[in-house]
Design a protein around this motif. Structure first.
Motif, PDB file in Angstrom:
ATOM      1  N   ASN A   1      11.264  41.325  17.874  1.00 27.20           N
ATOM      2  CA  ASN A   1      11.889  42.653  17.863  1.00 27.20           C
ATOM      3  C   ASN A   1      11.139  43.663  18.740  1.00 27.20           C
ATOM      4  OD1 ASN A   1      14.199  42.189  16.237  1.00 27.20           O
ATOM      5  ND2 ASN A   1      12.820  42.022  14.482  1.00 27.20           N
ATOM      6  N   PHE A   2      10.477  43.149  19.756  1.00 29.08           N
ATOM      7  CA  PHE A   2       9.716  43.967  20.696  1.00 29.08           C
ATOM      8  C   PHE A   2       8.658  44.812  20.003  1.00 29.08           C
ATOM      9  CE2 PHE A   2      13.452  42.885  23.241  1.00 29.08           C
ATOM     10  CZ  PHE A   2      12.831  42.418  24.373  1.00 29.08           C
ATOM     11  N   ASP A   3       8.058  44.243  18.978  1.00 23.40           N
ATOM     12  CA  ASP A   3       6.926  44.885  18.316  1.00 23.40           C
ATOM     13  C   ASP A   3       5.752  44.865  19.301  1.00 23.40           C
ATOM     14  OD1 ASP A   3       4.300  44.759  16.826  1.00 23.40           O
ATOM     15  OD2 ASP A   3       5.647  45.189  15.142  1.00 23.40           O
ATOM     16  N   ILE A   4       5.371  46.028  19.769  1.00 24.87           N
ATOM     17  CA  ILE A   4       4.348  46.141  20.814  1.00 24.87           C
ATOM     18  C   ILE A   4       3.048  45.464  20.386  1.00 24.87           C
ATOM     19  CG2 ILE A   4       2.923  47.783  22.115  1.00 24.87           C
ATOM     20  CD1 ILE A   4       5.433  49.721  21.856  1.00 24.87           C
ATOM     21  N   GLY A   5       2.636  45.679  19.142  1.00 22.32           N
ATOM     22  CA  GLY A   5       1.399  45.073  18.654  1.00 22.32           C
ATOM     23  C   GLY A   5       1.450  43.559  18.677  1.00 22.32           C
ATOM     24  N   LYS A   6       2.558  42.990  18.247  1.00 18.39           N
ATOM     25  CA  LYS A   6       2.693  41.527  18.235  1.00 18.39           C
ATOM     26  C   LYS A   6       2.757  40.970  19.654  1.00 18.39           C
ATOM     27  CE  LYS A   6       4.914  41.076  13.731  1.00 18.39           C
ATOM     28  NZ  LYS A   6       6.132  40.688  13.010  1.00 18.39           N
ATOM     29  N   VAL A   7       3.612  41.558  20.496  1.00 15.67           N
ATOM     30  CA  VAL A   7       3.786  41.041  21.853  1.00 15.67           C
ATOM     31  C   VAL A   7       2.482  41.149  22.652  1.00 15.67           C
ATOM     32  CG1 VAL A   7       5.054  41.304  24.031  1.00 15.67           C
ATOM     33  CG2 VAL A   7       6.274  41.495  21.840  1.00 15.67           C
ATOM     34  N   SER A   8       1.720  42.206  22.427  1.00 10.67           N
ATOM     35  CA  SER A   8       0.458  42.378  23.168  1.00 10.67           C
ATOM     36  C   SER A   8      -0.554  41.287  22.832  1.00 10.67           C
ATOM     37  CB  SER A   8      -0.139  43.758  22.887  1.00 10.67           C
ATOM     38  OG  SER A   8      -0.603  43.838  21.549  1.00 10.67           O
ATOM     39  N   ASN A   9      -0.365  40.618  21.712  1.00 10.78           N
ATOM     40  CA  ASN A   9      -1.284  39.548  21.309  1.00 10.78           C
ATOM     41  C   ASN A   9      -0.779  38.147  21.648  1.00 10.78           C
ATOM     42  OD1 ASN A   9      -3.445  41.064  20.161  1.00 10.78           O
ATOM     43  ND2 ASN A   9      -2.085  41.579  18.461  1.00 10.78           N
ATOM     44  N   TYR A  10       0.351  38.058  22.342  1.00  7.15           N
ATOM     45  CA  TYR A  10       0.866  36.739  22.724  1.00  7.15           C
ATOM     46  C   TYR A  10      -0.143  36.018  23.611  1.00  7.15           C
ATOM     47  CZ  TYR A  10       5.749  37.559  21.184  1.00  7.15           C
ATOM     48  OH  TYR A  10       6.896  37.777  20.472  1.00  7.15           O
ATOM     49  N   LYS A  11      -0.270  34.726  23.367  1.00  2.16           N
ATOM     50  CA  LYS A  11      -1.159  33.861  24.143  1.00  2.16           C
ATOM     51  C   LYS A  11      -0.312  32.790  24.833  1.00  2.16           C
ATOM     52  CE  LYS A  11      -4.889  35.851  22.410  1.00  2.16           C
ATOM     53  NZ  LYS A  11      -4.725  37.248  22.601  1.00  2.16           N
ATOM     54  N   GLN A  12      -0.963  31.801  25.377  1.00  2.00           N
ATOM     55  CA  GLN A  12      -0.270  30.737  26.122  1.00  2.00           C
ATOM     56  C   GLN A  12       0.767  30.021  25.257  1.00  2.00           C
ATOM     57  OE1 GLN A  12      -0.687  30.286  29.521  1.00  2.00           O
ATOM     58  NE2 GLN A  12       1.185  29.097  29.222  1.00  2.00           N
ATOM     59  N   LYS A  13       0.491  29.852  23.979  1.00  2.00           N
ATOM     60  CA  LYS A  13       1.433  29.190  23.068  1.00  2.00           C
ATOM     61  C   LYS A  13       2.776  29.929  23.060  1.00  2.00           C
ATOM     62  CE  LYS A  13       2.033  28.168  18.154  1.00  2.00           C
ATOM     63  NZ  LYS A  13       1.471  28.331  16.812  1.00  2.00           N
ATOM     64  N   GLU A  14       2.727  31.255  22.979  1.00  2.00           N
ATOM     65  CA  GLU A  14       3.956  32.044  22.966  1.00  2.00           C
ATOM     66  C   GLU A  14       4.641  32.015  24.322  1.00  2.00           C
ATOM     67  OE1 GLU A  14       1.077  33.199  21.599  1.00  2.00           O
ATOM     68  OE2 GLU A  14       1.638  33.416  19.493  1.00  2.00           O
ATOM     69  N   ILE A  15       3.852  32.045  25.401  1.00  2.00           N
ATOM     70  CA  ILE A  15       4.436  31.952  26.744  1.00  2.00           C
ATOM     71  C   ILE A  15       5.195  30.639  26.885  1.00  2.00           C
ATOM     72  CG2 ILE A  15       3.921  31.755  29.221  1.00  2.00           C
ATOM     73  CD1 ILE A  15       1.547  33.701  28.702  1.00  2.00           C
ATOM     74  N   ASN A  16       4.580  29.549  26.454  1.00  2.00           N
ATOM     75  CA  ASN A  16       5.243  28.239  26.520  1.00  2.00           C
ATOM     76  C   ASN A  16       6.525  28.228  25.692  1.00  2.00           C
ATOM     77  OD1 ASN A  16       3.155  27.333  28.142  1.00  2.00           O
ATOM     78  ND2 ASN A  16       2.079  26.308  26.469  1.00  2.00           N
ATOM     79  N   ARG A  17       6.485  28.821  24.510  1.00  2.00           N
ATOM     80  CA  ARG A  17       7.671  28.895  23.646  1.00  2.00           C
ATOM     81  C   ARG A  17       8.779  29.673  24.340  1.00  2.00           C
ATOM     82  NH1 ARG A  17       9.356  33.091  20.671  1.00  2.00           N
ATOM     83  NH2 ARG A  17       7.336  34.142  20.677  1.00  2.00           N
ATOM     84  N   LEU A  18       8.427  30.797  24.945  1.00  2.00           N
ATOM     85  CA  LEU A  18       9.422  31.634  25.616  1.00  2.00           C
ATOM     86  C   LEU A  18      10.006  30.944  26.847  1.00  2.00           C
ATOM     87  CD1 LEU A  18       7.523  34.999  25.213  1.00  2.00           C
ATOM     88  CD2 LEU A  18       9.707  34.417  24.122  1.00  2.00           C
TER      89      LEU A  18
END
Length: 184
Positions: free
Chosen positions: A69-86
């Motif tokens: 939901n474009f939560d700035i705090g959550k998105v700012s902590n994305y790492k490679q795992k989230e990039i791969n998922r996206l």
């Protein structure tokens, strides 16, 4: 050659269930007060680069689900795992540069929030500026923000005039919300 239709005129000719109708009538040009919603709009504009706005509107729900939901705090902590998922998510635009810009821009907004209290306050602090001044400012502070992206972000959030033509019924509704451009 006939003059091209404005967005307002084009939308009025569309079926009432077209994604543009809802966007035009309820979102486009209306001020956004919430930082996460401002961030979402910026990222949707970034993802539109090179594509049609129709594509983005059709994928909008998927974007919100994919990016917490474009939560700035959550998105700012994305790492490679989230990039791969996206990058595997067929419901969004799977462009590595745009995904990485989203994460980096979330980090930059967090810094802005620390200094100004909110992304909205930062925008308000810099208002009014010309389109050219805004573009320079955004290029300093954010990634993947060229002239058209910045222009559409600012039009769509009420910082620059021109989202609606004066003869459009929505123009008066937007004015009642006191967009930034109308307060100068």
């Amino acid at each position: 050659m006939p003059k091209p239709l404005s967005y307002c005129e084009a939308v009025r000719r569309m079926d009432k269930n077209n994604v543009h109708v809802h966007y035009h009538d309820h979102e486009y040009g209306f001020p956004i007060l919430d930082d996460n919603e401002l961030f979402a709009r910026l990222i949707l504009e970034i993802n539109q680069a090179g594509l049609s706005w129709t594509t983005i509107l059709n994928k909008k729900k998927n974007f919100f689900e994919a990016f917490d939901n474009f939560d700035i705090g959550k998105v700012s902590n994305y790492k490679q795992k989230e990039i791969n998922r996206l990058l595997k998510n067929e419901g969004i635009i799977r462009n590595r540069l745009k995904i990485e810009a989203t994460i980096e821009n979330a980090k930059r907004i967090k810094s802005i929030q620390k200094e100004f209290g909110s992304f909205k306050k930062w925008l308000d602090h810099h208002h009014p500026k010309s389109k050219e001044e805004w573009v320079k400012l955004f290029k300093i502070h954010f990634k993947f923000t060229g002239g058209e992206i910045v222009n559409e972000f600012l039009l769509s959030t009420g910082y620059l005039p021109g989202a609606h033509i004066e003869s459009c019924a929505i123009y008066k509704k937007v004015l009642k919300t006191k967009p930034a451009w109308a307060r100068i």
